[in-house]
Design a protein around this motif. Structure first.
Motif, PDB file in Angstrom:
ATOM      1  N   ALA A 244      45.418  21.422  66.607  1.00  0.00           N
ATOM      2  CA  ALA A 244      44.117  21.921  66.754  1.00  0.00           C
ATOM      3  C   ALA A 244      43.362  20.855  67.429  1.00  0.00           C
ATOM      4  O   ALA A 244      42.669  21.246  68.184  1.00  0.00           O
ATOM      5  N   PHE A 245      43.440  19.584  66.823  1.00  0.00           N
ATOM      6  CA  PHE A 245      42.700  18.709  67.272  1.00  0.00           C
ATOM      7  C   PHE A 245      43.433  17.142  67.752  1.00  0.00           C
ATOM      8  O   PHE A 245      43.317  16.491  66.920  1.00  0.00           O
ATOM      9  N   PRO A 246      44.165  17.356  68.816  1.00  0.00           N
ATOM     10  CA  PRO A 246      45.048  16.359  69.130  1.00  0.00           C
ATOM     11  C   PRO A 246      44.240  14.643  69.244  1.00  0.00           C
ATOM     12  O   PRO A 246      44.969  13.792  69.087  1.00  0.00           O
ATOM     13  N   GLU A 247      43.164  14.832  69.391  1.00  0.00           N
ATOM     14  CA  GLU A 247      42.420  13.790  69.803  1.00  0.00           C
ATOM     15  C   GLU A 247      41.487  13.304  68.558  1.00  0.00           C
ATOM     16  O   GLU A 247      40.853  12.337  68.610  1.00  0.00           O
ATOM     17  N   GLY A 248      41.755  13.871  67.304  1.00  0.00           N
ATOM     18  CA  GLY A 248      40.984  13.603  66.323  1.00  0.00           C
ATOM     19  C   GLY A 248      39.708  14.122  65.955  1.00  0.00           C
ATOM     20  O   GLY A 248      39.087  15.091  66.907  1.00  0.00           O
ATOM     21  N   PRO A 249      38.887  13.803  65.128  1.00  0.00           N
ATOM     22  CA  PRO A 249      39.228  12.480  64.223  1.00  0.00           C
ATOM     23  C   PRO A 249      40.178  13.109  63.017  1.00  0.00           C
ATOM     24  O   PRO A 249      40.259  14.207  62.847  1.00  0.00           O
ATOM     25  N   HIS A 250      41.001  12.244  62.759  1.00  0.00           N
ATOM     26  CA  HIS A 250      41.883  12.301  61.675  1.00  0.00           C
ATOM     27  C   HIS A 250      41.873  11.142  60.468  1.00  0.00           C
ATOM     28  O   HIS A 250      41.116  10.322  60.950  1.00  0.00           O
ATOM     29  N   GLY A 251      42.512  11.650  59.293  1.00  0.00           N
ATOM     30  CA  GLY A 251      42.407  10.631  58.198  1.00  0.00           C
ATOM     31  C   GLY A 251      41.123  10.166  57.612  1.00  0.00           C
ATOM     32  O   GLY A 251      40.262  10.869  57.867  1.00  0.00           O
ATOM     33  N   GLY A 252      41.181   9.327  56.658  1.00  0.00           N
ATOM     34  CA  GLY A 252      40.064   9.017  55.973  1.00  0.00           C
ATOM     35  C   GLY A 252      39.453  10.187  55.071  1.00  0.00           C
ATOM     36  O   GLY A 252      40.061  10.983  54.551  1.00  0.00           O
ATOM     37  N   GLU A 253      38.170  10.342  55.371  1.00  0.00           N
ATOM     38  CA  GLU A 253      37.387  11.478  54.559  1.00  0.00           C
ATOM     39  C   GLU A 253      37.305  12.720  55.396  1.00  0.00           C
ATOM     40  O   GLU A 253      36.593  13.502  54.935  1.00  0.00           O
ATOM     41  N   ILE A 254      37.824  12.578  56.610  1.00  0.00           N
ATOM     42  CA  ILE A 254      37.697  13.789  57.489  1.00  0.00           C
ATOM     43  C   ILE A 254      38.519  14.888  56.601  1.00  0.00           C
ATOM     44  O   ILE A 254      39.410  14.993  56.412  1.00  0.00           O
ATOM     45  N   ARG A 255      37.782  16.141  56.643  1.00  0.00           N
ATOM     46  CA  ARG A 255      38.230  17.329  56.262  1.00  0.00           C
ATOM     47  C   ARG A 255      38.150  18.530  57.281  1.00  0.00           C
ATOM     48  O   ARG A 255      37.180  18.660  57.968  1.00  0.00           O
ATOM     49  N   TYR A 256      39.272  19.353  56.972  1.00  0.00           N
ATOM     50  CA  TYR A 256      39.116  20.620  57.812  1.00  0.00           C
ATOM     51  C   TYR A 256      39.533  21.857  57.025  1.00  0.00           C
ATOM     52  O   TYR A 256      40.357  21.651  56.112  1.00  0.00           O
ATOM     53  N   ASN A 257      38.981  22.904  57.315  1.00  0.00           N
ATOM     54  CA  ASN A 257      39.448  24.267  56.786  1.00  0.00           C
ATOM     55  C   ASN A 257      40.362  24.782  57.558  1.00  0.00           C
ATOM     56  O   ASN A 257      40.281  24.994  59.029  1.00  0.00           O
ATOM     57  N   VAL A 258      41.668  24.844  57.008  1.00  0.00           N
ATOM     58  CA  VAL A 258      42.622  25.498  57.808  1.00  0.00           C
ATOM     59  C   VAL A 258      42.895  26.999  57.138  1.00  0.00           C
ATOM     60  O   VAL A 258      43.439  26.906  56.106  1.00  0.00           O
ATOM     61  N   MET A 259      42.909  28.137  57.852  1.00  0.00           N
ATOM     62  CA  MET A 259      43.242  29.416  57.281  1.00  0.00           C
ATOM     63  C   MET A 259      44.308  29.787  58.233  1.00  0.00           C
ATOM     64  O   MET A 259      44.450  29.529  59.459  1.00  0.00           O
ATOM     65  N   TRP A 260      45.488  30.571  57.588  1.00  0.00           N
ATOM     66  CA  TRP A 260      46.293  31.075  58.534  1.00  0.00           C
ATOM     67  C   TRP A 260      46.566  32.660  58.086  1.00  0.00           C
ATOM     68  O   TRP A 260      46.119  33.033  57.164  1.00  0.00           O
ATOM     69  N   THR A 261      47.142  33.353  58.991  1.00  0.00           N
ATOM     70  CA  THR A 261      47.310  34.951  59.175  1.00  0.00           C
ATOM     71  C   THR A 261      48.824  34.999  59.693  1.00  0.00           C
ATOM     72  O   THR A 261      49.119  34.557  60.911  1.00  0.00           O
ATOM     73  N   LYS A 262      49.592  35.843  59.123  1.00  0.00           N
ATOM     74  CA  LYS A 262      50.816  36.255  59.441  1.00  0.00           C
ATOM     75  C   LYS A 262      50.746  37.636  60.012  1.00  0.00           C
ATOM     76  O   LYS A 262      49.772  38.469  59.749  1.00  0.00           O
ATOM     77  N   PRO A 263      51.551  37.891  60.923  1.00  0.00           N
ATOM     78  CA  PRO A 263      51.542  39.276  61.704  1.00  0.00           C
ATOM     79  C   PRO A 263      51.488  40.618  60.615  1.00  0.00           C
ATOM     80  O   PRO A 263      51.007  41.570  60.892  1.00  0.00           O
ATOM     81  N   ASP A 264      52.253  40.345  59.555  1.00  0.00           N
ATOM     82  CA  ASP A 264      52.442  41.454  58.311  1.00  0.00           C
ATOM     83  C   ASP A 264      51.170  41.540  57.614  1.00  0.00           C
ATOM     84  O   ASP A 264      50.903  42.277  56.784  1.00  0.00           O
ATOM     85  N   GLY A 265      49.993  40.588  57.929  1.00  0.00           N
ATOM     86  CA  GLY A 265      48.775  40.957  57.097  1.00  0.00           C
ATOM     87  C   GLY A 265      48.598  39.888  56.202  1.00  0.00           C
ATOM     88  O   GLY A 265      47.589  39.595  55.504  1.00  0.00           O
ATOM     89  N   GLN A 266      49.750  39.123  55.874  1.00  0.00           N
ATOM     90  CA  GLN A 266      49.478  38.053  54.693  1.00  0.00           C
ATOM     91  C   GLN A 266      48.549  36.829  55.269  1.00  0.00           C
ATOM     92  O   GLN A 266      48.502  36.625  56.340  1.00  0.00           O
ATOM     93  N   GLU A 267      47.712  36.401  54.597  1.00  0.00           N
ATOM     94  CA  GLU A 267      46.889  35.405  55.130  1.00  0.00           C
ATOM     95  C   GLU A 267      46.527  34.227  53.820  1.00  0.00           C
ATOM     96  O   GLU A 267      46.983  34.534  52.368  1.00  0.00           O
TER      97      GLU A 267
END
Length: 153
Positions: free
Chosen positions: A105-128
């Motif tokens: 999602a963010f190849p250039e960062g920022p990454h690591g340390g205290e940086i946090r991301y919300n990552v939500m996923w959905t599958k085609p059958d509706g699972q999330e």
């Protein structure tokens, strides 16, 4: 009657269906309109020597022009196609980690340390679900990930 057995055979493209769609529309609506079979990917044809672009099967907007051409096919590369923030990516392993999704999602960062991301996923059958730091999830073709910076450090 003429014998055509020695004639040169040429292949020609035959357009089978003409569809009407509002614009803008969504990738999901185009897949449904054309009744694209599971396991196939919808491609938007581009001019010249460029690869046709994959149309994500999600709610991202697709702007159409009159007489545009699309086709469906099996993905050309091994693995599955996943969408991270609506961008297509090939994934060849059975699972993907939180860290790997964030880096897509963010190849250039920022990454690591205290940086946090919300990552939500959905599958085609509706699972999330949600993916947290240190976790992984099994991937399937056309799985989508929505990754957002929490702005908390």
């Amino acid at each position: 009657m003429e014998d055509h057995t020695d004639s040169v055979i040429h292949e020609v493209r035959i357009h089978q269906h003409a569809y009407q769609s509002p614009t803008p529309t969504t990738g999901a609506a185009l897949y449904q309109l054309a009744n694209i079979e599971p396991g196939l990917v919808l491609f938007k044809e581009v001019e010249g020597d460029h690869e046709d672009t994959v149309v994500p099967k999600d709610d991202s907007r697709v702007h159409l022009k009159e007489d545009e051409h699309f086709h469906s096919a099996r993905p050309a590369k091994p693995g599955v196609e996943i969408f991270v923030n609506t961008k297509p990516h090939r994934w060849e392993r059975p699972k993907i980690t939180y860290k790997e999704v964030v880096e897509l999602a963010f190849p250039e960062g920022p990454h690591g340390g205290e940086i946090r991301y919300n990552v939500m996923w959905t599958k085609p059958d509706g699972q999330e679900g949600a993916l947290r730091a240190g976790q992984s999830v099994s991937v399937v073709n056309e799985m989508t990930f929505d990754v957002r910076n929490t702005d908390k450090s």
